[in-house]
Design a protein around this motif. Sequence first.
Motif, PDB file in Angstrom:
ATOM      1  N   ASN A 153       0.839  -1.204   0.000  1.00  0.00           N
ATOM      2  CA  ASN A 153       0.000   0.000   0.000  1.00  0.00           C
ATOM      3  C   ASN A 153       0.867   1.244   0.000  1.00  0.00           C
ATOM      4  OD1 ASN A 153      -2.484  -1.363   0.148  1.00  0.00           O
ATOM      5  ND2 ASN A 153      -2.171  -1.717   2.318  1.00  0.00           N
ATOM      6  N   PRO A 154       0.554   2.334  -0.646  1.00  0.00           N
ATOM      7  CA  PRO A 154      -0.616   2.509  -1.492  1.00  0.00           C
ATOM      8  C   PRO A 154      -0.477   1.808  -2.844  1.00  0.00           C
ATOM      9  CG  PRO A 154       0.652   4.525  -1.458  1.00  0.00           C
ATOM     10  CD  PRO A 154       1.327   3.566  -0.510  1.00  0.00           C
ATOM     11  N   THR A 155       0.747   1.540  -3.292  1.00  0.00           N
ATOM     12  CA  THR A 155       0.967   0.718  -4.489  1.00  0.00           C
ATOM     13  C   THR A 155       2.072  -0.269  -4.158  1.00  0.00           C
ATOM     14  OG1 THR A 155       2.593   2.257  -5.384  1.00  0.00           O
ATOM     15  CG2 THR A 155       0.310   2.554  -6.110  1.00  0.00           C
ATOM     16  N   ARG A 156       2.170  -1.325  -4.916  1.00  0.00           N
ATOM     17  CA  ARG A 156       3.180  -2.346  -4.643  1.00  0.00           C
ATOM     18  C   ARG A 156       4.548  -1.859  -5.110  1.00  0.00           C
ATOM     19  NH1 ARG A 156       1.857  -8.431  -5.199  1.00  0.00           N
ATOM     20  NH2 ARG A 156       3.448  -9.133  -3.778  1.00  0.00           N
ATOM     21  N   LYS A 157       5.501  -1.795  -4.166  1.00  0.00           N
ATOM     22  CA  LYS A 157       6.870  -1.377  -4.486  1.00  0.00           C
ATOM     23  C   LYS A 157       7.858  -2.152  -3.640  1.00  0.00           C
ATOM     24  CE  LYS A 157       6.214   3.167  -6.352  1.00  0.00           C
ATOM     25  NZ  LYS A 157       6.600   4.548  -6.346  1.00  0.00           N
ATOM     26  N   SER A 181      12.531  10.574  -3.222  1.00  0.00           N
ATOM     27  CA  SER A 181      12.679  11.997  -3.531  1.00  0.00           C
ATOM     28  C   SER A 181      12.389  12.902  -2.344  1.00  0.00           C
ATOM     29  CB  SER A 181      11.765  12.374  -4.699  1.00  0.00           C
ATOM     30  OG  SER A 181      10.416  12.122  -4.367  1.00  0.00           O
ATOM     31  N   ASP A 182      11.769  12.386  -1.291  1.00  0.00           N
ATOM     32  CA  ASP A 182      11.463  13.206  -0.121  1.00  0.00           C
ATOM     33  C   ASP A 182      12.768  13.682   0.518  1.00  0.00           C
ATOM     34  OD1 ASP A 182      10.802  14.136   2.502  1.00  0.00           O
ATOM     35  OD2 ASP A 182       8.954  12.970   2.442  1.00  0.00           O
ATOM     36  N   THR A 196       2.833  -1.011   8.369  1.00  0.00           N
ATOM     37  CA  THR A 196       2.702  -0.112   7.206  1.00  0.00           C
ATOM     38  C   THR A 196       3.673   1.074   7.223  1.00  0.00           C
ATOM     39  OG1 THR A 196       0.910   1.357   7.965  1.00  0.00           O
ATOM     40  CG2 THR A 196       0.260  -0.748   6.952  1.00  0.00           C
ATOM     41  N   TYR A 197       4.610   1.110   8.128  1.00  0.00           N
ATOM     42  CA  TYR A 197       5.695   2.092   8.124  1.00  0.00           C
ATOM     43  C   TYR A 197       6.890   1.460   7.406  1.00  0.00           C
ATOM     44  CZ  TYR A 197       3.467   4.511  12.102  1.00  0.00           C
ATOM     45  OH  TYR A 197       2.615   5.174  12.942  1.00  0.00           O
ATOM     46  N   LEU A 198       7.719   2.276   6.787  1.00  0.00           N
ATOM     47  CA  LEU A 198       9.022   1.823   6.323  1.00  0.00           C
ATOM     48  C   LEU A 198      10.022   2.307   7.366  1.00  0.00           C
ATOM     49  CD1 LEU A 198      10.935   0.552   4.257  1.00  0.00           C
ATOM     50  CD2 LEU A 198      10.910   2.720   3.002  1.00  0.00           C
ATOM     51  N   LEU A 199      10.744   1.371   7.977  1.00  0.00           N
ATOM     52  CA  LEU A 199      11.741   1.697   8.989  1.00  0.00           C
ATOM     53  C   LEU A 199      13.127   1.536   8.405  1.00  0.00           C
ATOM     54  CD1 LEU A 199       9.158   1.036  10.669  1.00  0.00           C
ATOM     55  CD2 LEU A 199      10.661   0.196  12.428  1.00  0.00           C
ATOM     56  N   ALA A 200      14.071   2.382   8.841  1.00  0.00           N
ATOM     57  CA  ALA A 200      15.427   2.361   8.314  1.00  0.00           C
ATOM     58  C   ALA A 200      16.412   2.737   9.417  1.00  0.00           C
ATOM     59  CB  ALA A 200      15.540   3.364   7.163  1.00  0.00           C
ATOM     60  N   ALA A 205       5.942   8.013   7.078  1.00  0.00           N
ATOM     61  CA  ALA A 205       4.557   8.252   7.484  1.00  0.00           C
ATOM     62  C   ALA A 205       3.815   6.918   7.430  1.00  0.00           C
ATOM     63  CB  ALA A 205       3.897   9.275   6.554  1.00  0.00           C
ATOM     64  N   VAL A 206       2.828   6.752   8.287  1.00  0.00           N
ATOM     65  CA  VAL A 206       2.070   5.499   8.325  1.00  0.00           C
ATOM     66  C   VAL A 206       1.364   5.279   6.985  1.00  0.00           C
ATOM     67  CG1 VAL A 206      -0.017   6.516   9.365  1.00  0.00           C
ATOM     68  CG2 VAL A 206       0.455   4.097   9.659  1.00  0.00           C
ATOM     69  N   GLY A 207       1.561   4.087   6.411  1.00  0.00           N
ATOM     70  CA  GLY A 207       0.930   3.753   5.140  1.00  0.00           C
ATOM     71  C   GLY A 207       1.478   4.479   3.934  1.00  0.00           C
ATOM     72  N   GLN A 208       2.554   5.260   4.118  1.00  0.00           N
ATOM     73  CA  GLN A 208       3.151   6.034   3.027  1.00  0.00           C
ATOM     74  C   GLN A 208       4.677   5.887   3.079  1.00  0.00           C
ATOM     75  OE1 GLN A 208       1.223  10.008   2.381  1.00  0.00           O
ATOM     76  NE2 GLN A 208       0.390   9.566   4.416  1.00  0.00           N
ATOM     77  N   PRO A 209       5.196   4.773   2.601  1.00  0.00           N
ATOM     78  CA  PRO A 209       6.626   4.506   2.744  1.00  0.00           C
ATOM     79  C   PRO A 209       7.550   5.477   2.019  1.00  0.00           C
ATOM     80  CG  PRO A 209       5.576   2.854   1.368  1.00  0.00           C
ATOM     81  CD  PRO A 209       4.488   3.704   1.931  1.00  0.00           C
ATOM     82  N   GLU A 210       7.003   6.313   1.143  1.00  0.00           N
ATOM     83  CA  GLU A 210       7.852   7.283   0.437  1.00  0.00           C
ATOM     84  C   GLU A 210       7.751   8.687   1.035  1.00  0.00           C
ATOM     85  OE1 GLU A 210       8.331   6.534  -3.908  1.00  0.00           O
ATOM     86  OE2 GLU A 210       6.529   5.304  -3.575  1.00  0.00           O
ATOM     87  N   VAL A 211       6.986   8.840   2.112  1.00  0.00           N
ATOM     88  CA  VAL A 211       6.800  10.144   2.768  1.00  0.00           C
ATOM     89  C   VAL A 211       7.474  10.089   4.136  1.00  0.00           C
ATOM     90  CG1 VAL A 211       5.123  11.796   3.658  1.00  0.00           C
ATOM     91  CG2 VAL A 211       4.619  10.506   1.563  1.00  0.00           C
TER      92      VAL A 211
END
Length: 168
Positions: free
Chosen positions: A30-34, A55-56, A71-75, A87-93
């Motif tokens: 989510n929101p798209t497969r990546k 790009s963020d 649904t978070y991306l952790l690094a 951001a929750v559910g927004q791994p590129e934000v």
Amino acid sequence: YSINKVGNVSNLGAGLFKRGVRPSFDEAINPTRKLFIANGGYIVATDGSTAAQLSDPEAPNNISHIIIFDTYLLANEIGTQKIHYSAVGQPEVWNADFAVAESHTDNVMAIASAWDEFSAFGKRSIENFYDDGVTPFLPISGTVIAVGISAPHSIKLIDNSWFFLNDE
């Protein structure tokens, strides 16, 4: 590169990774497969047809390991105790938000998740965190393990137990 189901190979991008450094991968649906990839520099995202650094401007840029967790991306930021999160559910934000593995003064060398929690592996300790739904990530009281990791890419969950290499 990308290889499709019939064997066609596509070059998705060049100059995105450090040479000779093992990558870490995870996939978000989510929101798209990546697929997200890091190997000591910026986080790269690919949808299978193109690949690019996130790009963020707030996205961390000195990353060895990534995981998708709740649904978070952790690094983890190399050479620090910080675990950055999207951001929750927004791994590129991204914001400038991060959790800190601070029970021991031990830099985080790798992160991994299991059992609705994630673990921050340091050279001398392992600290476990959960998503409290607000903070979002808090250490789980009393779960710091006084043993660490010496090979950050050796972590494997097998038969409900963490296996990894340390200096012993």
